[in-house]
Write a protein that holds these residues in place. Structure first.
Motif, short mmCIF file in Angstrom:
data_model
loop_
_atom_site.label_atom_id
_atom_site.label_comp_id
_atom_site.label_asym_id
_atom_site.label_seq_id
_atom_site.Cartn_x
_atom_site.Cartn_y
_atom_site.Cartn_z
N PRO A 220 0.98 -1.40 -0.14
CA PRO A 220 -0.03 0.03 -0.02
C PRO A 220 0.78 1.15 0.08
N ALA A 221 0.13 2.39 -0.44
CA ALA A 221 1.09 3.36 -0.72
C ALA A 221 1.61 4.03 0.63
N TRP A 222 1.05 3.90 1.82
CA TRP A 222 1.31 4.26 3.14
C TRP A 222 2.80 3.48 3.68
N LEU A 223 3.05 2.33 2.89
CA LEU A 223 3.87 1.49 3.62
C LEU A 223 5.08 1.42 2.69
N SER A 224 6.23 1.90 3.40
CA SER A 224 7.59 1.68 2.19
C SER A 224 8.25 0.32 2.41
N GLU A 225 9.28 -0.08 1.76
CA GLU A 225 9.87 -1.19 1.93
C GLU A 225 10.46 -1.02 3.51
N ASP A 226 11.10 0.22 3.74
CA ASP A 226 11.81 0.23 5.00
C ASP A 226 10.73 0.21 6.14
N ASP A 227 9.62 0.64 5.90
CA ASP A 227 8.57 0.76 7.09
C ASP A 227 8.29 -0.84 7.52
N LEU A 228 8.27 -1.61 6.35
CA LEU A 228 7.86 -3.13 6.47
C LEU A 228 8.92 -3.87 7.18
N ASP A 229 10.40 -3.36 6.93
CA ASP A 229 11.29 -4.00 7.50
C ASP A 229 11.35 -3.69 9.08
N VAL A 230 10.83 -2.68 9.66
CA VAL A 230 10.66 -2.15 10.81
C VAL A 230 9.73 -3.16 11.52
N TYR A 231 8.42 -3.25 11.00
CA TYR A 231 7.48 -4.05 11.64
C TYR A 231 7.91 -5.67 11.44
N ALA A 232 8.54 -6.01 10.59
CA ALA A 232 8.82 -7.58 10.19
C ALA A 232 10.16 -7.78 11.31
N GLY A 233 10.92 -6.95 11.33
CA GLY A 233 12.15 -7.13 12.17
C GLY A 233 11.58 -7.29 13.64
N GLU A 234 10.59 -6.60 14.15
CA GLU A 234 10.28 -6.92 15.56
C GLU A 234 9.50 -8.13 15.75
N PHE A 235 8.82 -8.60 14.79
CA PHE A 235 8.26 -9.97 15.10
C PHE A 235 8.98 -11.06 14.55
N GLU A 236 9.88 -10.80 13.64
CA GLU A 236 10.85 -12.18 13.58
C GLU A 236 11.83 -12.13 14.90
N ARG A 237 11.92 -11.21 15.67
CA ARG A 237 12.78 -11.38 16.93
C ARG A 237 11.79 -11.87 18.13
N THR A 238 10.66 -11.26 18.05
CA THR A 238 9.65 -11.70 19.06
C THR A 238 8.82 -12.95 18.98
N GLY A 239 8.53 -13.19 17.89
CA GLY A 239 7.29 -14.14 17.36
C GLY A 239 6.11 -13.40 17.78
N MET A 240 5.21 -14.20 17.46
CA MET A 240 3.81 -13.52 17.39
C MET A 240 2.79 -14.01 18.38
N THR A 241 3.33 -14.70 19.16
CA THR A 241 2.34 -15.38 20.51
C THR A 241 1.80 -14.25 21.31
N GLY A 242 2.90 -13.13 21.71
CA GLY A 242 2.36 -12.16 22.56
C GLY A 242 1.25 -11.25 21.99
N ALA A 243 1.56 -10.97 20.89
CA ALA A 243 0.41 -10.20 20.09
C ALA A 243 -0.84 -11.09 20.00
N LEU A 244 -0.86 -12.21 19.68
CA LEU A 244 -2.13 -12.97 19.61
C LEU A 244 -2.83 -13.40 20.85
N ASN A 245 -1.89 -13.21 21.87
CA ASN A 245 -2.64 -13.77 23.19
C ASN A 245 -3.69 -12.54 23.61
N ARG A 246 -3.57 -11.43 23.24
CA ARG A 246 -4.71 -10.25 23.34
C ARG A 246 -5.92 -11.06 22.71
N TYR A 247 -5.96 -11.45 21.72
CA TYR A 247 -7.29 -12.36 21.37
C TYR A 247 -7.80 -13.21 22.14
#
Length: 330
Positions: A220-247
């Motif tokens: 999408p226009a609002w998301l650059s490759e660098d922005d995506l790298d920031v988001y992906a880098g966080e979840f590649e490091r932490t995994g997704m379980t903490g985020a999913l546990n909210r649900y």
């Protein structure tokens, strides 16, 4: 405290760790003045407020964007129940206190919206005003949330139900975090979402995966490759379980918040949603109920042609609405 340089001209943002009941909460802040606490949603981080931090600072506010418990540099408790709403409210209170303030305005997007709303509801002594983005406020009530979501979709499975089983969504996402995030961000953005009549990416075919319905090929226009790298880098490091546990705590929240059944939020409030965002359109009845449920509502805005990621898709409009609303509280 340290100064960090990341994409999108955030070089003036400072970062610190704050003690809370979970261990620590990471806070990115900029500016000085009345405190505005910014709470992100799924699957994001403090970085989703990168456009609001400098705008709020320039308008005379101390803007503080957190990594919600389970995300980024904040602590990730092992117990699923540690992600219940009341725990997240106390994290927000701990941040306000650690920053040396008695009160704050609080603004949330996506899951951050109900976290902000419940912070204002449970701790009106701390949160003097509340801004809600994408997800309207709807008071606690009715059947258990798991029962409601289980009935949605007919033969298909609603994404919130899909997220309930520990490890199931993780197995889909974690082998290719960057690709999965890119697909989800595109699926819910105005300029890249599937066309009308295409299979809804909020639902899963029996035996299928969420990503089966994500668009591919461009960001999408609002998301650059660098922005995506920031988001992906966080979840590649932490995994997704903490985020999913909210649900995985919605039924616990329903039990914990029983004393607030049907309760309005009376502090000054603001709502901003997107006309193409299912989180906003599915809850049209909640918007109609605002005279009762948000009696302190200053204004409600549904941005035409905007998708789910409102403060990133339409940053200038959102910044103008936020700063104007905050100025009206002084």
């Amino acid at each position: 405290m340290s100064t960090s340089t990341t994409p999108a001209s955030t070089e003036k943002i400072t970062h610190r760790m704050i003690l809370s009941t979970s261990g620590r909460i990471h806070v990115a802040e900029q500016g000085s003045g009345p405190l505005v606490l910014l709470v992100h949603g799924f699957p994001e981080s403090w970085y989703s407020w990168r456009h609001q931090l400098p705008a709020l600072a320039a308008a005379g506010y101390r803007a503080a964007a957190i990594d919600v418990r389970g995300y980024g540099r904040s602590s990730k408790p092992a117990e699923v129940a540690a992600y219940r709403m009341l725990e997240l409210v106390e994290d927000n209170v701990a941040v306000v206190r650690a920053l040396g303030e008695r009160t704050a305005a609080i603004v949330g997007h996506d899951w951050g919206s109900p976290i902000a709303a419940n912070s204002a509801l449970v701790r009106p002594d701390v949160f003097r005003a509340v801004g809600l983005l994408s997800v309207p406020y709807a008071p606690r009530g009715g059947p258990r949330p798991s029962e409601i979501f289980a009935r949605m979709g007919g033969e298909e499975e609603f994404y919130i139900s899909y997220f309930q089983e520990y490890g199931r969504a993780e197995a889909e996402i974690e082998p290719d975090v960057r690709g999965w995030l890119a697909g989800l961000y595109a699926a819910l953005s105005a300029d890249t979402m599937p066309p009308a009549g295409a299979p809804d990416p909020h639902f899963v075919s029996r035996g299928g995966r969420l990503r089966d319905r994500f668009p591919t090929g461009r960001l999408p226009a609002w998301l650059s490759e660098d922005d995506l790298d920031v988001y992906a880098g966080e979840f590649e490091r932490t995994g997704m379980t903490g985020a999913l546990n909210r649900y995985r705590n919605m039924d616990r929240d329903w039990e914990d918040l029983a004393r607030f059944d049907g309760a309005p939020i009376t502090q000054p409030s603001l709502f901003i949603g997107g006309s193409l965002d299912a989180s906003t359109t599915w809850m049209a009845d909640a918007l109609k109920a605002y005279p009762t449920t948000l009696p302190g509502l200053a204004s409600s805005h549904v941005l035409e042609g905007c998708g789910h990621w409102v403060q990133q898709e339409r940053r200038e409009e959102v910044n103008e609405l936020l700063t104007g609303w905050l100025a009206s509280q002084s």
